[in-house]
Enzyme design. Structure first.
Site, PDB file in Angstrom:
ATOM      1  N   SER A  73       6.981 -19.201  -7.595  1.00 58.28           N
ATOM      2  CA  SER A  73       7.211 -17.740  -7.794  1.00 58.28           C
ATOM      3  C   SER A  73       7.200 -17.505  -9.391  1.00 58.28           C
ATOM      4  O   SER A  73       8.229 -17.541  -9.952  1.00 58.28           O
ATOM      5  CB  SER A  73       7.641 -17.123  -6.758  1.00 58.28           C
ATOM      6  OG  SER A  73       7.907 -16.061  -7.383  1.00 58.28           O
TER       7      SER A  73
ATOM      8  N   LYS B   4       2.616 -18.610  -7.059  1.00 57.87           N
ATOM      9  CA  LYS B   4       2.352 -17.539  -6.278  1.00 57.87           C
ATOM     10  C   LYS B   4       2.775 -16.599  -7.663  1.00 57.87           C
ATOM     11  O   LYS B   4       3.118 -16.758  -8.444  1.00 57.87           O
ATOM     12  CB  LYS B   4       3.471 -17.410  -5.174  1.00 57.87           C
ATOM     13  CG  LYS B   4       3.829 -15.838  -5.080  1.00 57.87           C
ATOM     14  CD  LYS B   4       4.561 -16.146  -3.469  1.00 57.87           C
ATOM     15  CE  LYS B   4       6.063 -15.193  -4.217  1.00 57.87           C
ATOM     16  NZ  LYS B   4       6.890 -14.915  -2.887  1.00 57.87           N
TER      17      LYS B   4
ATOM     18  N   LYS C  16       3.479 -12.524  -8.438  1.00 51.05           N
ATOM     19  CA  LYS C  16       3.712 -11.165  -8.559  1.00 51.05           C
ATOM     20  C   LYS C  16       2.837 -10.405  -8.861  1.00 51.05           C
ATOM     21  O   LYS C  16       2.270  -9.729 -10.316  1.00 51.05           O
ATOM     22  CB  LYS C  16       4.826 -10.814  -8.920  1.00 51.05           C
ATOM     23  CG  LYS C  16       5.916 -11.718  -8.466  1.00 51.05           C
ATOM     24  CD  LYS C  16       5.953 -10.850  -6.900  1.00 51.05           C
ATOM     25  CE  LYS C  16       7.786 -11.990  -6.692  1.00 51.05           C
ATOM     26  NZ  LYS C  16       8.184 -12.054  -5.452  1.00 51.05           N
TER      27      LYS C  16
ATOM     28  N   ASP D  65       2.227 -11.606  -4.026  1.00 53.63           N
ATOM     29  CA  ASP D  65       2.845 -11.331  -4.041  1.00 53.63           C
ATOM     30  C   ASP D  65       3.474  -9.629  -4.388  1.00 53.63           C
ATOM     31  O   ASP D  65       3.731  -9.292  -5.609  1.00 53.63           O
ATOM     32  CB  ASP D  65       4.447 -11.871  -3.668  1.00 53.63           C
ATOM     33  CG  ASP D  65       5.301 -11.708  -2.523  1.00 53.63           C
ATOM     34  OD1 ASP D  65       5.465 -10.554  -2.450  1.00 53.63           O
ATOM     35  OD2 ASP D  65       6.479 -11.730  -3.009  1.00 53.63           O
TER      36      ASP D  65
ATOM     37  N   GLU E  76       1.278 -11.698   0.072  1.00 54.50           N
ATOM     38  CA  GLU E  76       1.819 -11.871   1.059  1.00 54.50           C
ATOM     39  C   GLU E  76       2.311  -9.624   0.718  1.00 54.50           C
ATOM     40  O   GLU E  76       2.994  -9.677  -0.255  1.00 54.50           O
ATOM     41  CB  GLU E  76       3.373 -12.344  -0.346  1.00 54.50           C
ATOM     42  CG  GLU E  76       4.525 -12.287   0.708  1.00 54.50           C
ATOM     43  CD  GLU E  76       5.706 -13.385  -0.047  1.00 54.50           C
ATOM     44  OE1 GLU E  76       4.929 -14.265  -0.577  1.00 54.50           O
ATOM     45  OE2 GLU E  76       7.245 -12.887  -0.011  1.00 54.50           O
TER      46      GLU E  76
ATOM     47  N   ASP F 235       6.586 -11.352   5.187  1.00 51.45           N
ATOM     48  CA  ASP F 235       7.733 -11.094   4.416  1.00 51.45           C
ATOM     49  C   ASP F 235       8.972 -10.185   4.932  1.00 51.45           C
ATOM     50  O   ASP F 235       9.603 -10.648   5.607  1.00 51.45           O
ATOM     51  CB  ASP F 235       8.176 -11.215   2.835  1.00 51.45           C
ATOM     52  CG  ASP F 235       9.013 -11.937   1.638  1.00 51.45           C
ATOM     53  OD1 ASP F 235       9.734 -11.861   3.306  1.00 51.45           O
ATOM     54  OD2 ASP F 235       8.919 -11.513   0.657  1.00 51.45           O
TER      55      ASP F 235
ATOM     56  N   LYS G  74      12.347 -16.634   5.656  1.00 49.20           N
ATOM     57  CA  LYS G  74      13.360 -17.153   4.484  1.00 49.20           C
ATOM     58  C   LYS G  74      14.287 -17.184   5.132  1.00 49.20           C
ATOM     59  O   LYS G  74      14.707 -15.852   5.906  1.00 49.20           O
ATOM     60  CB  LYS G  74      13.158 -15.312   3.507  1.00 49.20           C
ATOM     61  CG  LYS G  74      12.537 -15.742   1.974  1.00 49.20           C
ATOM     62  CD  LYS G  74      12.968 -14.642   1.509  1.00 49.20           C
ATOM     63  CE  LYS G  74      11.873 -14.335   0.813  1.00 49.20           C
ATOM     64  NZ  LYS G  74      11.484 -12.865   0.027  1.00 49.20           N
TER      65      LYS G  74
ATOM     66  N   GLY H 265      11.660 -17.903  -1.532  1.00 50.52           N
ATOM     67  CA  GLY H 265      13.295 -17.819  -1.768  1.00 50.52           C
ATOM     68  C   GLY H 265      13.963 -16.532  -2.397  1.00 50.52           C
ATOM     69  O   GLY H 265      13.090 -15.827  -2.087  1.00 50.52           O
TER      70      GLY H 265
HETATM   71  O1  OSB Z   1       9.386 -11.074  -2.259  1.00 53.64           O
HETATM   72  O2  OSB Z   1       9.130 -14.060  -2.372  1.00 53.64           O
HETATM   73  C1  OSB Z   1       9.985 -12.502  -2.285  1.00 53.64           C
HETATM   74  C2  OSB Z   1      12.469 -13.412  -5.264  1.00 53.64           C
HETATM   75  C3  OSB Z   1      13.613 -11.941  -5.072  1.00 53.64           C
HETATM   76  C4  OSB Z   1      13.335 -11.615  -3.971  1.00 53.64           C
HETATM   77  C5  OSB Z   1      11.887 -11.164  -3.724  1.00 53.64           C
HETATM   78  C6  OSB Z   1      10.999 -12.275  -3.723  1.00 53.64           C
HETATM   79  C7  OSB Z   1      10.913 -13.158  -4.516  1.00 53.64           C
HETATM   80  C8  OSB Z   1      10.147 -14.559  -4.902  1.00 53.64           C
HETATM   81  C9  OSB Z   1      11.110 -15.077  -5.893  1.00 53.64           C
HETATM   82  O3  OSB Z   1       9.121 -14.523  -5.267  1.00 53.64           O
HETATM   83  C10 OSB Z   1      11.189 -16.840  -5.230  1.00 53.64           C
HETATM   84  C11 OSB Z   1      11.227 -18.262  -5.777  1.00 53.64           C
HETATM   85  O4  OSB Z   1      12.690 -17.699  -5.412  1.00 53.64           O
HETATM   86  O5  OSB Z   1      11.493 -18.478  -6.781  1.00 53.64           O
HETATM   87 MG    MG Z   2       7.444 -12.311  -1.116  1.00 51.35          MG
END
Ligand code: OSB
Ligand code: MG
Length: 395
Positions: free
Chosen positions: A142, A167, A169, A194, A219, A244, A274, A302
């Site tokens: 991510s 992935k 953001k 995401d 996402e 999510d 999750k 995660g």
């Molecule tokens: O939305 O998936 C999410 C990290 C913190 C809070 C929300 C998210 C995330 C990630 C990180 O996308 C995923 C990872 O642990 O690498």
């Molecule tokens: Mg997410």
């Protein structure tokens, strides 16, 4: 199982690279870890992957989780053990605090510690307890970059390390650019985005611009507590929607399945599983199986978890019902400057293979663990809850 003591330690995890999402940038994470001790001298550990503030969703911030654990969940566990003479299984554990509404993150830490104890007692890896297989699977990363340049830099690190799924953001105004740049550079890559609920009923229209890039999924574009409106916009997007934030239970998944069945179609619904967001691994497994039966694809999400939390999530990926690569690794090597396990987790060429190493296939480094943060509070679980603790009487 007979518990003697429960404690909560607050561990400092400093990210090697700041992580930016639509709701902010994380650098230092202070994480509650639940430690359950048993009458046969074992210690089970469960991380609660909190964030500093409740900006991702409610009750994921450290203060709220500490309050739930200290005031409600652990006293309830003590009461149940006192009434029943022990805690027979995961069902009994969950039942002891089922009366507490919400608090899914906090609950998941207790459940994770219990699963760790079960794996130690049986001397098997968790994937065996969970009905998984010693399989190999692709894992993903991510990318939380604050600019298109930063995203491309992190993507290059991940690709150099052999990952095949990225992935990224996004948020309104930072969506088409990073995605177009990534797609141009990596035409074959499994790519997903995401939004962490950054779009609303007007701005979601921008997401149609992403349909041309062949993304695996978008996402949680809309509100953190919404399923219905996501189902509605899904009819107007080619790219599947992945939920999510708004999934806390199998029941929420049932809601999504019926809405997509009547609407966009189940091939345009994907669920991010999750474990902490659904109160633990038991619910996560039920969701994976239900989705497989319904033809809905899943993957494991995660929370920038420690190597201990990540190791447990990798064990869950042993379930053949889970088909897509999860958020198990960070693009540039270890997530944190210092971590709680004896060895870092590694993925050769973007793949992980589960084996018969017991427990989570990983080991807590107790000396480091105890140095990385103080024990905040503990409960003697052998004595009944003192009259000062408010709790509804069990019928
Ligand atoms: O939305 O998936 C999410 C990290 C913190 C809070 C929300 C998210 C995330 C990630 C990180 O996308 C995923 C990872 O642990 O690498
Ligand atoms: Mg997410």
């Amino acid at each position: 199982m007979i518990f003697t003591r429960a404690s909560v330690r607050l561990i400092d995890l400093r990210l090697r690279t700041p992580f930016t999402t639509s709701f902010g940038t994380a650098t230092l994470l202070r994480r509650p870890f639940v430690v359950l001790e048993t009458s046969d001298g074992r210690r089970g550990v469960g991380e609660v992957p909190t964030l500093p503030e409740p900006a991702y969703k409610p009750e994921v911030d450290t203060p709220s989780v500490l309050t739930s654990l200290r005031e409600w969940l652990l006293p309830s566990l003590r009461n149940a053990q006192h009434q029943d003479g022990g805690v027979a299984d995961i069902g009994a554990l969950r039942q002891s605090y089922a009366w507490v509404k919400g608090a899914v993150f906090a609950k998941s830490g207790i459940e994770a510690a219990y699963w760790d104890l079960l794996a130690q007692q049986a001397d098997v890896p968790l994937w065996r307890l969970w009905g998984g297989e010693p399989r190999s699977f692709d894992v993903g990363v991510s990318i939380g970059g604050a600019s298109t340049d930063a995203v491309l830099r992190l993507a290059a690190q991940a690709v150099d390390r052999g990952y095949h799924r990225l992935k990224v953001k996004i948020w309104p105004g930072f969506d088409r650019d990073p995605v177009a740049a990534l797609r141009q550079r990596y035409p074959e890559m499994l790519l997903q985005v995401d939004a962490n609920s950054a779009y609303d009923l007007e701005s979601w229209d921008r997401l149609k611009q992403l349909d041309e890039f062949g993304l695996l999924l978008i996402e949680q574009p809309l509100f953190d507590d919404d399923v219905v409106l996501h189902a509605r916009i899904s009819r107007n997007l080619k790219t599947p929607i992945c939920l999510d934030e708004s999934i806390h239970s199998l029941r929420d998944v049932e809601t999504a399945i019926s809405l997509w069945q009547e609407g966009a179609g189940l091939d345009r619904l994907i669920i991010n599983i999750k474990p902490p967001r659904v109160a633990g691994f038991a619910e996560a497994i039920a969701i994976a199986q239900r989705c497989r039966a319904a033809g809905v694809q899943t993957w494991i999400g995660g929370m920038l978890d420690s190597a201990w939390g990540k190791a447990m999530n990798l064990q869950l990926n042993g379930l053949t019902a889970i088909g897509l690569p999860g958020d198990h690794f960070s693009p540039g090597g270890p997530y944190f400057e210092e971590d709680v396990t004896t060895a870092p987790l590694t993925a050769a060429n973007g793949r992980v293979t589960l084996d018969d190493t017991a427990r989570a296939g990983s080991t807590i480094d107790w000396r480091r663990f105890e140095r990385m943060g103080p024990e905040l509070f503990s409960l003697d679980l052998r004595s009944p809850t003192s009259s000062g603790v408010r709790m509804p009487a069990r019928p």
